[in-house]
Design a protein around this motif. Structure first.
Motif, PDB file in Angstrom:
ATOM      1  N   VAL A   2      51.317  33.566  46.072  1.00 37.38           N
ATOM      2  CA  VAL A   2      50.221  34.324  45.962  1.00 37.38           C
ATOM      3  C   VAL A   2      50.103  35.571  45.483  1.00 37.38           C
ATOM      4  O   VAL A   2      51.155  36.462  45.759  1.00 37.38           O
ATOM      5  N   GLN A   3      50.006  35.769  44.237  1.00 37.02           N
ATOM      6  CA  GLN A   3      49.698  37.317  44.015  1.00 37.02           C
ATOM      7  C   GLN A   3      48.315  37.973  43.724  1.00 37.02           C
ATOM      8  O   GLN A   3      47.969  38.462  44.924  1.00 37.02           O
ATOM      9  N   GLY A   6      45.813  36.104  43.542  1.00 37.25           N
ATOM     10  CA  GLY A   6      45.279  35.156  44.495  1.00 37.25           C
ATOM     11  C   GLY A   6      44.123  34.210  43.997  1.00 37.25           C
ATOM     12  O   GLY A   6      43.488  33.509  44.563  1.00 37.25           O
ATOM     13  N   PHE A   7      43.616  34.584  42.491  1.00 38.67           N
ATOM     14  CA  PHE A   7      42.489  34.275  42.258  1.00 38.67           C
ATOM     15  C   PHE A   7      42.434  32.685  41.878  1.00 38.67           C
ATOM     16  O   PHE A   7      41.510  31.848  42.105  1.00 38.67           O
ATOM     17  N   CYS A   8      43.803  31.999  41.366  1.00 38.55           N
ATOM     18  CA  CYS A   8      43.761  30.806  41.114  1.00 38.55           C
ATOM     19  C   CYS A   8      44.154  29.950  42.399  1.00 38.55           C
ATOM     20  O   CYS A   8      44.261  28.734  42.498  1.00 38.55           O
ATOM     21  N   CYS A  64      47.658  29.897  36.385  1.00 39.95           N
ATOM     22  CA  CYS A  64      47.993  31.018  37.195  1.00 39.95           C
ATOM     23  C   CYS A  64      48.754  32.119  36.132  1.00 39.95           C
ATOM     24  O   CYS A  64      49.491  31.765  35.450  1.00 39.95           O
ATOM     25  N   ARG A  65      48.137  33.370  36.216  1.00 44.76           N
ATOM     26  CA  ARG A  65      48.701  34.411  35.019  1.00 44.76           C
ATOM     27  C   ARG A  65      49.783  35.196  35.869  1.00 44.76           C
ATOM     28  O   ARG A  65      50.119  35.791  35.101  1.00 44.76           O
ATOM     29  N   CYS A  66      49.807  34.912  37.364  1.00 50.48           N
ATOM     30  CA  CYS A  66      50.603  35.964  37.896  1.00 50.48           C
ATOM     31  C   CYS A  66      52.070  35.478  38.164  1.00 50.48           C
ATOM     32  O   CYS A  66      53.193  36.256  38.062  1.00 50.48           O
ATOM     33  N   THR A  67      52.212  34.206  38.812  1.00 52.00           N
ATOM     34  CA  THR A  67      53.379  33.861  39.613  1.00 52.00           C
ATOM     35  C   THR A  67      54.504  33.034  38.619  1.00 52.00           C
ATOM     36  O   THR A  67      55.479  33.096  39.231  1.00 52.00           O
TER      37      THR A  67
HETATM   38  S1  FES Z   1      47.832  34.548  41.457  1.00 53.21           S
HETATM   39 FE1  FES Z   1      46.799  35.644  40.143  1.00 53.21          FE
HETATM   40  S2  FES Z   1      46.191  33.921  38.871  1.00 53.21           S
HETATM   41 FE2  FES Z   1      47.505  32.941  39.945  1.00 53.21          FE
END
Ligand code: FES
Ligand code: FES
Length: 162
Positions: free
Chosen positions: A99-100, A102-104, A136-139
């Motif tokens: 989780v970064q 967390g939106f997704c 997911c754009r972060c992980t």
């Molecule tokens: S944790 Fe940021 S979009 Fe998935």
């Protein structure tokens, strides 16, 4: 606009609500029932942030009309923990750092739970396929996939010791 009275079960509780014909399930959850754990990413069926379980199957709630859910059973991210105990997939996604922003995450948790319900011991390919609709754009996904794998092992262990 016609208003319909619908009854549905959400996270184990029966709810009766009046909904206009054009209200989406996502809007019903967030705007009428204050279940804001389910996220609105695109409203176009592309991102998976709005994923909930409808009669046991993961769906994009932005693409389902609320009126279609009369009589349905729904599970949202708010219903994953039971009596204050996190679902194994919630535990492992935290432990793995999946989780970064967390939106997704709510949508991913629901897609993963649906996978683990139908396939208790999924392969890496099964996990990747189950999450293909959740962007997911972060992980970078590696930690998320590992979290689902570890949740499956934890769940199998718990089942075998019952
Ligand atoms: S944790 Fe940021 S979009 Fe998935
Ligand atoms: S908000 Fe439903 S798929 Fe993006």
């Amino acid at each position: 606009m016609t208003i319909h009275r619908i009854t549905l079960t959400i996270n184990g509780s029966s709810e009766q609500v009046d909904v206009p014909s054009n209200l989406t399930l996502l809007q019903l959850l967030r705007e009428k029932l204050a279940l804001t754990g389910t996220k609105n990413g695109c409203m176009a069926g592309e991102c998976g942030a709005c994923t909930v379980m409808l009669n046991g199957e993961p769906v994009n709630s932005c693409m389902v009309l609320a009126v279609e859910c009369d009589g349905a059973e729904l599970l949202t991210v708010e219903g994953l923990a039971k009596d204050g105990v996190l679902d194994p997939i919630q535990e492992t996604i935290i432990e793995q750092g999946g989780v970064q922003c967390g939106f997704c995450t709510p949508g991913i948790l629901i897609s993963a739970r649906a996978l683990l319900n139908r396939t208790p011991n999924p392969s890496k390919a099964d996990i990747q396929e189950a999450l293909v609709g959740n962007l997911c754009r972060c992980t970078g996904y590696l930690r998320i996939v590992e979290a689902v794998h570890q949740a499956s092992e934890r769940q199998l262990l718990a089942t075998s010791s019952d």
